[in-house]
Motif scaffolding. Sequence first.
Motif, PDB file in Angstrom:
ATOM      1  N   ASP A   1      31.322 -31.933  45.206  1.00  0.00           N
ATOM      2  CA  ASP A   1      31.017 -32.165  43.791  1.00  0.00           C
ATOM      3  C   ASP A   1      31.329 -30.890  43.008  1.00  0.00           C
ATOM      4  O   ASP A   1      31.190 -29.775  43.531  1.00  0.00           O
ATOM      5  CB  ASP A   1      29.535 -32.522  43.645  1.00  0.00           C
ATOM      6  N   THR A   2      31.731 -31.060  41.772  1.00  0.00           N
ATOM      7  CA  THR A   2      31.930 -29.908  40.887  1.00  0.00           C
ATOM      8  C   THR A   2      30.894 -29.881  39.770  1.00  0.00           C
ATOM      9  O   THR A   2      30.831 -28.918  39.017  1.00  0.00           O
ATOM     10  CB  THR A   2      33.342 -29.939  40.257  1.00  0.00           C
ATOM     11  N   HIS A   3      30.084 -30.944  39.694  1.00  0.00           N
ATOM     12  CA  HIS A   3      29.105 -31.043  38.600  1.00  0.00           C
ATOM     13  C   HIS A   3      27.882 -31.827  39.053  1.00  0.00           C
ATOM     14  O   HIS A   3      27.806 -33.020  38.771  1.00  0.00           O
ATOM     15  CB  HIS A   3      29.777 -31.709  37.398  1.00  0.00           C
TER      16      HIS A   3
ATOM     17  N   SER B   1      28.106 -28.160  41.143  1.00  0.00           N
ATOM     18  CA  SER B   1      28.851 -27.547  42.244  1.00  0.00           C
ATOM     19  C   SER B   1      27.865 -27.057  43.302  1.00  0.00           C
ATOM     20  O   SER B   1      26.662 -26.916  43.020  1.00  0.00           O
ATOM     21  CB  SER B   1      29.662 -26.361  41.723  1.00  0.00           C
TER      22      SER B   1
END
Length: 198
Positions: free
Chosen positions: A133-135, A137
């Motif tokens: 995931d980046t959001h 992170s």
Amino acid sequence: MEIDAFTKIVVDRLVGFGYLAAVPDLYHRCPAAMPLAERKNLLKDSEIIADVAATIGELRARPDVAADQIVLMGHCMGGRMALLGAGSLPQFRGLVVYYGGSVNRSWGNDGPTPFERLRNIRCPIIGFFGDRDTHPSPKDVDQIDAELGRHGIAHDFHRYPEVGHGFQNPAHDAPQERAAAEDAWAKTHAFLRRVAPV
């Protein structure tokens, strides 16, 4: 209010566990014809907190609800809202967070961020995050983990190395996503049975 398909799946799963689930309409202040993306931009933390408090008030007024057994849960922006709610209102028995991001900014610029409110949480937390995931992170999750630890708040974070954001949604149907989702549901159910047995 009509809820989205994923939220309905979550509610049905919780009802299947024996729980009553409430879903506040956070967009009730917005024109119904406004596109969802535009409505999201109008959300303010103070109004979200007010809506969560009103929902809790409604639940506590029901004869079929144990007022001291209410758990707050959310996915994605709902996970952020769950952290915000639990950091603003003290009455929860537990908190379940699925990949909640954007905790370092205030929506509407009208108060402390959810991150700044973490110190106020007074219930155990279970959280679920994908390492792809980046959001949020993995670094964001590390910061939340460290802040909760710094304030002695009981929490148990589960991370899944092979999945990204939204893995709980059945539309994400890769085998590793489905495995992470089912593992997270099993851990969520065990957590609920521990903090708010039915």
